[in-house]
Scaffold this motif. Structure first.
Motif, short mmCIF file in Angstrom:
data_model
loop_
_atom_site.label_atom_id
_atom_site.label_comp_id
_atom_site.label_asym_id
_atom_site.label_seq_id
_atom_site.Cartn_x
_atom_site.Cartn_y
_atom_site.Cartn_z
N LEU A 152 0.83 -1.21 0.00
CA LEU A 152 0.00 0.00 0.00
C LEU A 152 0.86 1.25 0.00
O LEU A 152 0.55 2.25 -0.65
N LEU A 153 1.95 1.18 0.75
CA LEU A 153 2.85 2.33 0.80
C LEU A 153 3.43 2.62 -0.59
O LEU A 153 3.46 3.78 -1.04
N LEU A 154 3.85 1.58 -1.27
CA LEU A 154 4.43 1.76 -2.61
C LEU A 154 3.38 2.29 -3.58
O LEU A 154 3.66 3.17 -4.41
N ILE A 155 2.17 1.76 -3.47
CA ILE A 155 1.10 2.26 -4.34
C ILE A 155 0.89 3.75 -4.11
O ILE A 155 0.74 4.53 -5.06
N GLY A 156 0.90 4.14 -2.84
CA GLY A 156 0.69 5.55 -2.53
C GLY A 156 1.75 6.45 -3.14
O GLY A 156 1.46 7.54 -3.64
N ILE A 157 2.98 5.99 -3.12
CA ILE A 157 4.08 6.78 -3.69
C ILE A 157 3.89 6.95 -5.20
O ILE A 157 4.03 8.04 -5.74
N VAL A 158 3.57 5.83 -5.84
CA VAL A 158 3.37 5.91 -7.28
C VAL A 158 2.15 6.78 -7.61
O VAL A 158 2.17 7.54 -8.58
N GLU A 163 -0.37 11.54 -10.00
CA GLU A 163 -1.46 12.52 -9.85
C GLU A 163 -1.12 13.80 -10.60
O GLU A 163 -1.94 14.33 -11.35
N ASP A 164 0.10 14.29 -10.39
CA ASP A 164 0.48 15.49 -11.15
C ASP A 164 1.20 15.05 -12.42
O ASP A 164 2.42 15.22 -12.54
N GLY A 165 0.48 14.48 -13.32
CA GLY A 165 1.01 14.13 -14.62
C GLY A 165 2.12 13.11 -14.55
O GLY A 165 3.24 13.43 -14.22
N GLY A 166 1.81 11.88 -14.86
CA GLY A 166 2.80 10.82 -14.74
C GLY A 166 3.76 10.79 -15.91
O GLY A 166 3.69 11.60 -16.83
N VAL A 167 4.69 9.85 -15.82
CA VAL A 167 5.66 9.66 -16.89
C VAL A 167 5.21 8.48 -17.74
O VAL A 167 4.76 7.46 -17.20
N ALA A 168 5.30 8.62 -19.00
CA ALA A 168 4.86 7.56 -19.89
C ALA A 168 5.73 6.32 -19.71
O ALA A 168 6.95 6.42 -19.60
N LEU A 169 5.09 5.16 -19.68
CA LEU A 169 5.83 3.90 -19.58
C LEU A 169 5.85 3.22 -20.95
O LEU A 169 5.04 3.56 -21.82
N ARG A 182 -7.16 -5.55 -15.05
CA ARG A 182 -7.66 -6.22 -13.84
C ARG A 182 -6.87 -5.80 -12.61
O ARG A 182 -7.42 -5.51 -11.55
N LEU A 183 -5.54 -5.77 -12.77
CA LEU A 183 -4.70 -5.38 -11.64
C LEU A 183 -5.00 -3.94 -11.22
O LEU A 183 -5.10 -3.64 -10.03
N ALA A 184 -5.13 -3.06 -12.21
CA ALA A 184 -5.42 -1.67 -11.88
C ALA A 184 -6.75 -1.57 -11.13
O ALA A 184 -6.84 -0.87 -10.12
N ALA A 185 -7.75 -2.29 -11.62
CA ALA A 185 -9.06 -2.23 -10.96
C ALA A 185 -8.97 -2.73 -9.53
O ALA A 185 -9.61 -2.19 -8.62
N ASP A 186 -8.14 -3.75 -9.30
CA ASP A 186 -8.01 -4.33 -7.96
C ASP A 186 -7.21 -3.44 -7.02
O ASP A 186 -7.53 -3.30 -5.84
N LEU A 187 -6.13 -2.88 -7.53
CA LEU A 187 -5.15 -2.23 -6.64
C LEU A 187 -5.31 -0.73 -6.57
O LEU A 187 -5.15 -0.13 -5.49
N PRO A 189 -7.60 1.88 -8.93
CA PRO A 189 -8.41 2.19 -10.12
C PRO A 189 -8.05 3.53 -10.75
O PRO A 189 -8.39 3.78 -11.91
N ASP A 190 -7.38 4.37 -9.97
CA ASP A 190 -7.03 5.68 -10.51
C ASP A 190 -5.75 5.66 -11.33
O ASP A 190 -5.40 6.65 -11.96
N LEU A 191 -5.04 4.55 -11.31
CA LEU A 191 -3.78 4.49 -12.04
C LEU A 191 -3.97 3.81 -13.40
O LEU A 191 -4.80 2.91 -13.53
N PRO A 192 -3.18 4.22 -14.38
CA PRO A 192 -3.25 3.56 -15.69
C PRO A 192 -2.83 2.10 -15.57
O PRO A 192 -1.98 1.76 -14.75
N PRO A 193 -3.41 1.23 -16.39
CA PRO A 193 -3.10 -0.20 -16.31
C PRO A 193 -1.61 -0.49 -16.42
O PRO A 193 -1.10 -1.36 -15.70
N GLU A 194 -0.91 0.22 -17.29
CA GLU A 194 0.51 -0.12 -17.46
C GLU A 194 1.30 0.27 -16.21
O GLU A 194 2.34 -0.32 -15.93
N VAL A 195 0.80 1.23 -15.46
CA VAL A 195 1.47 1.57 -14.20
C VAL A 195 1.19 0.50 -13.14
O VAL A 195 2.08 0.07 -12.40
N ALA A 196 -0.05 0.04 -13.09
CA ALA A 196 -0.41 -0.97 -12.10
C ALA A 196 0.41 -2.23 -12.28
O ALA A 196 0.95 -2.80 -11.31
#
Lengths: 244, 244
Positions: A152-158, A163-169, A182-187, A189-196
């Motif tokens: 959860l801590l790592l998710i919060g950091i990412v 939130e203020d404009g991410g970096v493209a992966l 699926r992972l994004a929805a689980d972990l 939902p506000d993050l792009p799937p490729e980030v999750a």
DNA sequence: GTCTATACCCCGATAGAC
DNA sequence: GTCTATCGGGGTATAGAC
């Protein structure tokens, strides 16, 4: 000598409280000694008898506190997850207070280093939660919340970073899109799937680095392991889009 | 009934050969049964007595083949490293023959997937060589050559990529330069230091991915694990400079 | 809650007959 | 090289007295 009821509003509770306290102290002593033996011999060698012996008790007495060896193991596992989680959270909090410009990337590396430091200080406890499964033991659901803390801590950091404009992966490998969503929805939902999905991968990869060091795979190979880890953790931060 | 010498050029050798062959067969049977028990119960539970029981022998007879439990463990470890190494090499060789344009990046992913596949097929053997150390066991130097096979294969793939003009990697973290140069000198003097250190990190990170899957950390988290791994392994290839 | 005693397992390793 | 027998440990778990 049972005293008469005093002015305390819940005298029965006072007695129960004392018993509960004594019980808690013995429970803590058992866990402490078990942890000591864990550190010395590893999880597979942990035995109720040895713990009892060392505490000057008889083995059967322990069964009043832990109904079986597995229950003692579960308690140790939950404690280990909590200890690791607390160490990671504390390192992050301290860094955010004192650190020079706590960027997400720096926070990420700080947390990774806290995980590594805790693992090196508690190798057998680390093995207990992130090493090979203990044969014949199945973790109950009650271990889940403690196990999730570092994640959860790592998710919060990412999340903060994106939130203020991410970096493209890099683009998703063909065929992994559904799993990523699926992972994004689980972990998160506000993050792009490729980030999750990158987050989950980086989490596993970080433990690859830590466990290789703790379990001795770097013996006669990597010398300056702190520097090595800092470099690799920075690479992981890049992998989840925290840099540049 | 010892027969008279025949036309065979080395009759004494024939007898020795028969003995040696018998000995080898029993040794193989012991290892097979030990592997079976390893798969069932894990390394910590492996016992000479149980192996002997299952083979219809008496425990003391095993000591003619393996002087101690640790020696049996060592044999299993070397076999596991060799089996994994052979699987990785075979997958790479097959890919180079049939594959469409075996680029280094594709070879890298292929080898990673071979490691994952072997680990999923032999979870306990994987745990034996890449999981938590077996308590009280110290691997002798004789395990080193077998242990190095996959690493050498990965080094070769990266070397091929960087021979014809490599891809620039992110700069070295301050303070890691000396270690990076040391690693390069040890592993592949022809590769740039930042590639050598990235290679070691990627190797450890790959095993983080594999061990998390094998050890159950992805339960109730990652569903399509093959796709997840393919994506993550591609990221590792990127991390050692094999892409774009 | 702690004790003794016990049932019923397991193990590694060795000695000495065959 | 295999056997019996043995030494000297280890373990989980329960019953029943106190």
């Amino acid at each position: 000598m049972s005293t008469s009821r005093t002015s305390r509003s819940t005298p029965p509770r006072a007695t129960q409280g004392a018993r509960a306290r004594a019980r808690q102290e013995v429970t803590a002593a058992i866990k402490d000694e078990a942890r000591r033996q864990l550190a010395a011999d590893g999880a597979a060698e942990l035995s109720l008898r040895a713990v009892a012996r060392e505490l000057g008790m008889v083995s059967s007495a322990l069964y009043r506190y832990f109904p079986s060896r597995d229950d003692l193991l579960t308690a140790l596992i939950v404690d280990a997850y909590d200890s690791l989680g607390a160490a990671a959270e504390a390192a992050d909090a301290a860094f955010r207070e004192v650190g020079e410009e706590p960027t997400p990337a720096r926070r990420w590396v700080t947390v990774c280093q806290a995980v590594r430091g805790w693992a090196l200080e508690h190798p057998q406890e680390y093995a207990l939660i992130y090493g090979s499964p203990v044969p014949g033991y199945h973790a109950p659901m009650s271990t889940v919340p403690a196990a999730a803390r570092v994640g959860l801590l790592l998710i919060g950091i990412v999340r903060e970073a994106h939130e203020d404009g991410g970096v493209a992966l890099p683009p998703l490998t063909p065929g992994v899109g559904a799993e990523a969503r699926r992972l994004a929805a689980d972990l998160a939902p506000d993050l792009p799937p490729e980030v999750a999905i990158a987050l989950v991968a980086a989490w596993a990869q970080m433990h690859g680095l830590v466990s290789f060091e703790v379990f001795g795979q770097f013996n006669r190979l990597v010398e300056d392991r702190a520097a090595f880890f800092a470099h690799a953790a920075t690479g992981l931060a890049r992998g989840v889009g925290l840099m540049r």
